[in-house]
Design a protein around this motif. Structure first.
Motif, PDB file in Angstrom:
ATOM      1  N   GLU A  72      50.656 110.067  10.041  1.00 56.80           N
ATOM      2  CA  GLU A  72      49.207 110.031   9.823  1.00 56.80           C
ATOM      3  C   GLU A  72      48.821 110.735   8.519  1.00 56.80           C
ATOM      4  O   GLU A  72      48.027 110.217   7.731  1.00 56.80           O
ATOM      5  N   ILE A  73      49.377 111.912   8.294  1.00 52.39           N
ATOM      6  CA  ILE A  73      49.069 112.683   7.086  1.00 52.39           C
ATOM      7  C   ILE A  73      49.539 111.940   5.838  1.00 52.39           C
ATOM      8  O   ILE A  73      48.819 111.864   4.847  1.00 52.39           O
ATOM      9  N   ALA A  74      50.732 111.376   5.884  1.00 50.71           N
ATOM     10  CA  ALA A  74      51.260 110.637   4.733  1.00 50.71           C
ATOM     11  C   ALA A  74      50.364 109.450   4.399  1.00 50.71           C
ATOM     12  O   ALA A  74      50.062 109.191   3.224  1.00 50.71           O
ATOM     13  N   LYS A  75      49.920 108.719   5.415  1.00 48.46           N
ATOM     14  CA  LYS A  75      49.031 107.572   5.183  1.00 48.46           C
ATOM     15  C   LYS A  75      47.691 108.028   4.622  1.00 48.46           C
ATOM     16  O   LYS A  75      47.152 107.401   3.703  1.00 48.46           O
ATOM     17  N   GLU A  76      47.144 109.113   5.150  1.00 52.53           N
ATOM     18  CA  GLU A  76      45.870 109.638   4.652  1.00 52.53           C
ATOM     19  C   GLU A  76      45.966 110.034   3.180  1.00 52.53           C
ATOM     20  O   GLU A  76      45.084 109.720   2.383  1.00 52.53           O
ATOM     21  N   LEU A  77      47.031 110.724   2.829  1.00 51.58           N
ATOM     22  CA  LEU A  77      47.222 111.130   1.431  1.00 51.58           C
ATOM     23  C   LEU A  77      47.386 109.923   0.522  1.00 51.58           C
ATOM     24  O   LEU A  77      46.834 109.883  -0.582  1.00 51.58           O
TER      25      LEU A  77
ATOM     26  N   ASP B 263      46.168 106.945   0.944  1.00 50.34           N
ATOM     27  CA  ASP B 263      44.858 106.310   0.801  1.00 50.34           C
ATOM     28  C   ASP B 263      43.909 107.168  -0.039  1.00 50.34           C
ATOM     29  O   ASP B 263      43.179 106.655  -0.885  1.00 50.34           O
ATOM     30  N   GLU B 264      43.930 108.466   0.193  1.00 51.76           N
ATOM     31  CA  GLU B 264      43.037 109.382  -0.525  1.00 51.76           C
ATOM     32  C   GLU B 264      43.289 109.351  -2.031  1.00 51.76           C
ATOM     33  O   GLU B 264      42.362 109.410  -2.828  1.00 51.76           O
ATOM     34  N   TYR B 265      44.540 109.248  -2.422  1.00 49.57           N
ATOM     35  CA  TYR B 265      44.882 109.274  -3.843  1.00 49.57           C
ATOM     36  C   TYR B 265      45.116 107.883  -4.431  1.00 49.57           C
ATOM     37  O   TYR B 265      45.551 107.751  -5.569  1.00 49.57           O
ATOM     38  N   GLY B 266      44.828 106.843  -3.655  1.00 44.79           N
ATOM     39  CA  GLY B 266      44.897 105.478  -4.161  1.00 44.79           C
ATOM     40  C   GLY B 266      46.294 105.017  -4.545  1.00 44.79           C
ATOM     41  O   GLY B 266      46.456 104.218  -5.459  1.00 44.79           O
ATOM     42  N   PHE B 267      47.297 105.508  -3.853  1.00 49.00           N
ATOM     43  CA  PHE B 267      48.680 105.162  -4.170  1.00 49.00           C
ATOM     44  C   PHE B 267      49.109 103.981  -3.297  1.00 49.00           C
ATOM     45  O   PHE B 267      49.953 104.093  -2.415  1.00 49.00           O
ATOM     46  N   SER B 268      48.489 102.824  -3.542  1.00 52.94           N
ATOM     47  CA  SER B 268      48.695 101.653  -2.698  1.00 52.94           C
ATOM     48  C   SER B 268      50.123 101.102  -2.761  1.00 52.94           C
ATOM     49  O   SER B 268      50.544 100.368  -1.867  1.00 52.94           O
ATOM     50  N   LYS B 269      50.870 101.443  -3.796  1.00 48.55           N
ATOM     51  CA  LYS B 269      52.250 100.972  -3.922  1.00 48.55           C
ATOM     52  C   LYS B 269      53.233 101.755  -3.051  1.00 48.55           C
ATOM     53  O   LYS B 269      54.381 101.372  -2.922  1.00 48.55           O
ATOM     54  N   LEU B 270      52.762 102.866  -2.476  1.00 47.81           N
ATOM     55  CA  LEU B 270      53.652 103.721  -1.701  1.00 47.81           C
ATOM     56  C   LEU B 270      54.032 103.077  -0.371  1.00 47.81           C
ATOM     57  O   LEU B 270      53.184 102.624   0.383  1.00 47.81           O
ATOM     58  N   VAL B 271      55.326 103.056  -0.109  1.00 50.77           N
ATOM     59  CA  VAL B 271      55.859 102.571   1.160  1.00 50.77           C
ATOM     60  C   VAL B 271      56.409 103.793   1.898  1.00 50.77           C
ATOM     61  O   VAL B 271      57.208 104.546   1.349  1.00 50.77           O
ATOM     62  N   ILE B 272      55.942 103.979   3.121  1.00 44.46           N
ATOM     63  CA  ILE B 272      56.366 105.119   3.924  1.00 44.46           C
ATOM     64  C   ILE B 272      57.252 104.607   5.047  1.00 44.46           C
ATOM     65  O   ILE B 272      56.818 103.824   5.885  1.00 44.46           O
TER      66      ILE B 272
ATOM     67  N   LEU C 184      60.195 107.828   1.090  1.00 45.70           N
ATOM     68  CA  LEU C 184      59.085 107.303   0.305  1.00 45.70           C
ATOM     69  C   LEU C 184      59.647 106.448  -0.814  1.00 45.70           C
ATOM     70  O   LEU C 184      60.614 106.828  -1.472  1.00 45.70           O
ATOM     71  N   SER C 185      59.025 105.293  -1.032  1.00 45.28           N
ATOM     72  CA  SER C 185      59.426 104.420  -2.125  1.00 45.28           C
ATOM     73  C   SER C 185      58.195 103.686  -2.638  1.00 45.28           C
ATOM     74  O   SER C 185      57.131 103.766  -2.044  1.00 45.28           O
ATOM     75  N   GLU C 186      58.362 102.989  -3.755  1.00 44.60           N
ATOM     76  CA  GLU C 186      57.266 102.225  -4.344  1.00 44.60           C
ATOM     77  C   GLU C 186      57.555 100.736  -4.276  1.00 44.60           C
ATOM     78  O   GLU C 186      58.691 100.313  -4.491  1.00 44.60           O
ATOM     79  N   LYS C 187      56.512  99.967  -3.977  1.00 45.43           N
ATOM     80  CA  LYS C 187      56.637  98.518  -4.033  1.00 45.43           C
ATOM     81  C   LYS C 187      56.811  98.121  -5.496  1.00 45.43           C
ATOM     82  O   LYS C 187      56.235  98.735  -6.378  1.00 45.43           O
ATOM     83  N   ALA C 188      57.567  97.085  -5.730  1.00 44.54           N
ATOM     84  CA  ALA C 188      57.795  96.607  -7.088  1.00 44.54           C
ATOM     85  C   ALA C 188      56.585  95.891  -7.621  1.00 44.54           C
ATOM     86  O   ALA C 188      55.716  95.449  -6.979  1.00 44.54           O
TER      87      ALA C 188
END
Length: 53
Positions: free
Chosen positions: A18-23, A25-34, A49-53
């Motif tokens: 929950e905290i990871a998803k909130e962070l 979204d809060e910081y607009g890191f839409s590429k983040l895969v948890i 944690l990784s980033e979408k290509a």
């Protein structure tokens, strides 16, 4: 309900996600895969944690 390692790990697992998803979204890191792997019996939680290509 008695608190056990398994139950505590399950609750912690939920909160961490929950905290990871909130962070994210809060910081607009839409590429983040948890990705999260948990072994409640052993009390282990792995967060990747990784980033979408």
């Amino acid at each position: 309900m008695e608190m056990t390692i398994e139950r505590f790990t399950e609750l912690l697992d939920e909160k961490i996600f929950e905290i990871a998803k909130e962070l994210r979204d809060e910081y607009g890191f839409s590429k983040l895969v948890i990705s999260q792997e948990s072994n409640y019996l052993e009390g282990e939680i792995t967060l990747v944690l990784s980033e979408k290509a």
